[in-house]
Design an enzyme around this catalytic site. Structure first.
Site, mmCIF file in Angstrom:
data_model
loop_
_atom_site.group_PDB
_atom_site.id
_atom_site.type_symbol
_atom_site.label_atom_id
_atom_site.label_comp_id
_atom_site.label_asym_id
_atom_site.label_seq_id
_atom_site.Cartn_x
_atom_site.Cartn_y
_atom_site.Cartn_z
ATOM 1 N N TYR A 91 -2.083 5.504 -1.841
ATOM 2 C CA TYR A 91 -3.081 4.519 -2.269
ATOM 3 C C TYR A 91 -2.775 4.050 -3.692
ATOM 4 C CZ TYR A 91 -7.534 2.312 -3.357
ATOM 5 O OH TYR A 91 -8.503 1.406 -3.737
ATOM 6 N N SER A 129 -7.086 -1.190 -8.620
ATOM 7 C CA SER A 129 -7.982 -0.042 -8.713
ATOM 8 C C SER A 129 -7.538 0.795 -9.896
ATOM 9 C CB SER A 129 -7.884 0.774 -7.424
ATOM 10 O OG SER A 129 -8.417 2.076 -7.589
#
Length: 153
Positions: A132, A107
């Site tokens: 994350y 990501s």
């Protein structure tokens, strides 16, 4: 897919559009290393080469810190450690295939991630966004470090 029912629905759609491929639905919980091992062992027992493994786990921003059944911070465990364990365990199958690929999704949040080996599990001061980013940075670092060099022409 998050449920077997949704996966079966996707399988049916694929087979309606392309009736020839072999499409199976199998359950795995990437945040549970026993589930990862059970899943991998079943594939290995099948003995068929694996042409592609696509790791695309995405636990994202739980507001409070959660742990996997194995005691890891949930985003690190589900997004990185589970897919890593699966890839390592299944490695003999892609190595049998003529042109196999192992792809691990990351990501843009990886750019904001840091690896803090002194607090890898976010025991001190949990930050959902940071956790994350860390998990996706770990995915990216794994992908880069395991990239097979191209053969010279």
């Amino acid at each position: 897919m998050r449920t077997v029912a949704k996966s079966e629905q996707a399988r049916a759609e694929i087979l309606r559009a392309h009736p020839a491929p072999l499409v199976e639905v199998r359950r795995i919980d990437l945040a549970d290393l026993a589930s990862v091992q059970e899943f991998a062992d079943a594939l290995i027992a099948g003995g068929r080469p694996l042409d592609m493994l696509l790791n695309n786990a995405g636990v994202m921003f739980p507001p409070v810190r959660h742990e996997t059944v194995d005691g890891f911070e949930l985003q690190l465990g589900g997004n990185f450690l589970g897919p890593f364990a699966l890839t390592v365990r299944l490695l003999p199958l892609p190595l049998q295939a003529p042109a196999a690929r192992v792809v691990t999704m990351s990501s843009g949040m990886a750019a904001r991630g840091t690896i803090d080996f002194d607090d890898l599990n976010w025991q001190r001061g949990y930050d959902p966004t940071g956790a994350y980013g860390r998990s996706k940075l770990a995915d990216l670092l794994l992908s880069r470090s395991t990239k097979r060099p191209r053969r010279a022409r």
